[in-house]
Motif scaffolding. Structure first.
Motif, PDB file in Angstrom:
ATOM      1  N   SER A  18      -9.446  10.994  -1.494  1.00  0.00           N
ATOM      2  CA  SER A  18     -10.067  11.820  -0.416  1.00  0.00           C
ATOM      3  C   SER A  18      -9.558  13.060  -0.316  1.00  0.00           C
ATOM      4  N   THR A  53      -8.640   4.488  -3.255  1.00  0.00           N
ATOM      5  CA  THR A  53      -9.462   5.383  -2.425  1.00  0.00           C
ATOM      6  C   THR A  53      -9.119   6.955  -2.531  1.00  0.00           C
ATOM      7  N   ALA A  66      -8.417   8.471 -10.417  1.00  0.00           N
ATOM      8  CA  ALA A  66      -9.524   8.826  -9.685  1.00  0.00           C
ATOM      9  C   ALA A  66      -9.364  10.209  -9.428  1.00  0.00           C
ATOM     10  N   ASN A  97      -4.423   0.404  -2.138  1.00  0.00           N
ATOM     11  CA  ASN A  97      -4.000  -0.821  -1.435  1.00  0.00           C
ATOM     12  C   ASN A  97      -3.892  -1.875  -2.529  1.00  0.00           C
ATOM     13  N   TYR A 151     -13.547   6.794 -10.553  1.00  0.00           N
ATOM     14  CA  TYR A 151     -12.360   5.893 -10.431  1.00  0.00           C
ATOM     15  C   TYR A 151     -12.214   5.026 -11.833  1.00  0.00           C
ATOM     16  N   LYS A 163     -11.005   0.278  -8.941  1.00  0.00           N
ATOM     17  CA  LYS A 163     -12.230   0.179  -8.140  1.00  0.00           C
ATOM     18  C   LYS A 163     -11.753  -0.931  -7.107  1.00  0.00           C
ATOM     19  N   GLN A 189      -5.358   6.843  -1.457  1.00  0.00           N
ATOM     20  CA  GLN A 189      -4.880   5.655  -0.828  1.00  0.00           C
ATOM     21  C   GLN A 189      -4.808   4.595  -1.677  1.00  0.00           C
ATOM     22  N   ARG A 225      -9.800  -0.828  -4.853  1.00  0.00           N
ATOM     23  CA  ARG A 225      -8.471  -0.858  -4.226  1.00  0.00           C
ATOM     24  C   ARG A 225      -7.987   0.481  -3.924  1.00  0.00           C
ATOM     25  N   SER A 280       0.877  -1.373  -0.017  1.00  0.00           N
ATOM     26  CA  SER A 280       0.017  -0.130   0.052  1.00  0.00           C
ATOM     27  C   SER A 280       0.866   1.218  -0.003  1.00  0.00           C
ATOM     28  N   ARG A 330      -0.017   5.918  -0.092  1.00  0.00           N
ATOM     29  CA  ARG A 330      -0.697   6.951  -0.084  1.00  0.00           C
ATOM     30  C   ARG A 330      -0.001   8.232  -0.506  1.00  0.00           C
TER      31      ARG A 330
END
Length: 120
Positions: A70, A68, A49, A83, A59, A64, A81, A66, A17, A19
């Protein structure tokens, strides 16, 4: 002149992962980070995204479930993020922001990119 500052790119193993962060620099005109795109060598830049101006989120099908996206409005910062990273996620990730000059003049601004490499 740097208008969008990206960070968080790194080398990770598959399944790992990361970010990513994108913050707008100070400017006399408003710049709002809107989302993320990526580009692998020899390939076209593609949407990952993004926030739309209507407030929805788009996305890419490939991320999608996996990834995110924000945002922190107080910091004028957008995050991604990521993942369950896959080797095919390897690319330079670019932040794109909307610069509002006036009610009649708007244009997009790109960040310089941050490298994400997924490899074992």
């Amino acid at each position: 002149q740097v208008q969008l500052v990206e960070s968080g790119g790194d080398l990770v193993q598959p399944g790992g992962s990361l970010r990513l962060s994108c913050a707008a620099s100070r400017n006399i005109f408003s710049i709002t980070p809107m989302g993320w795109y990526r580009q692998a060598p020899g390939k076209e830049r593609e949407l990952v995204a993004v926030f739309t101006r209507g407030g929805s989120i788009n996305y890419a099908d490939s991320v999608k479930g996996r990834f995110t996206i924000s945002r922190d409005n107080a910091k004028n910062t957008v995050y991604l993020q990521m993942n369950s990273l896959k080797p095919e996620d390897t690319a330079v990730y670019y932040c794109r922001g909307l610069r509002v000059v006036s009610t009649a003049i708007e244009y997009f601004v790109w960040g310089q990119g941050t490298q994400v490499t997924v490899s074992s």
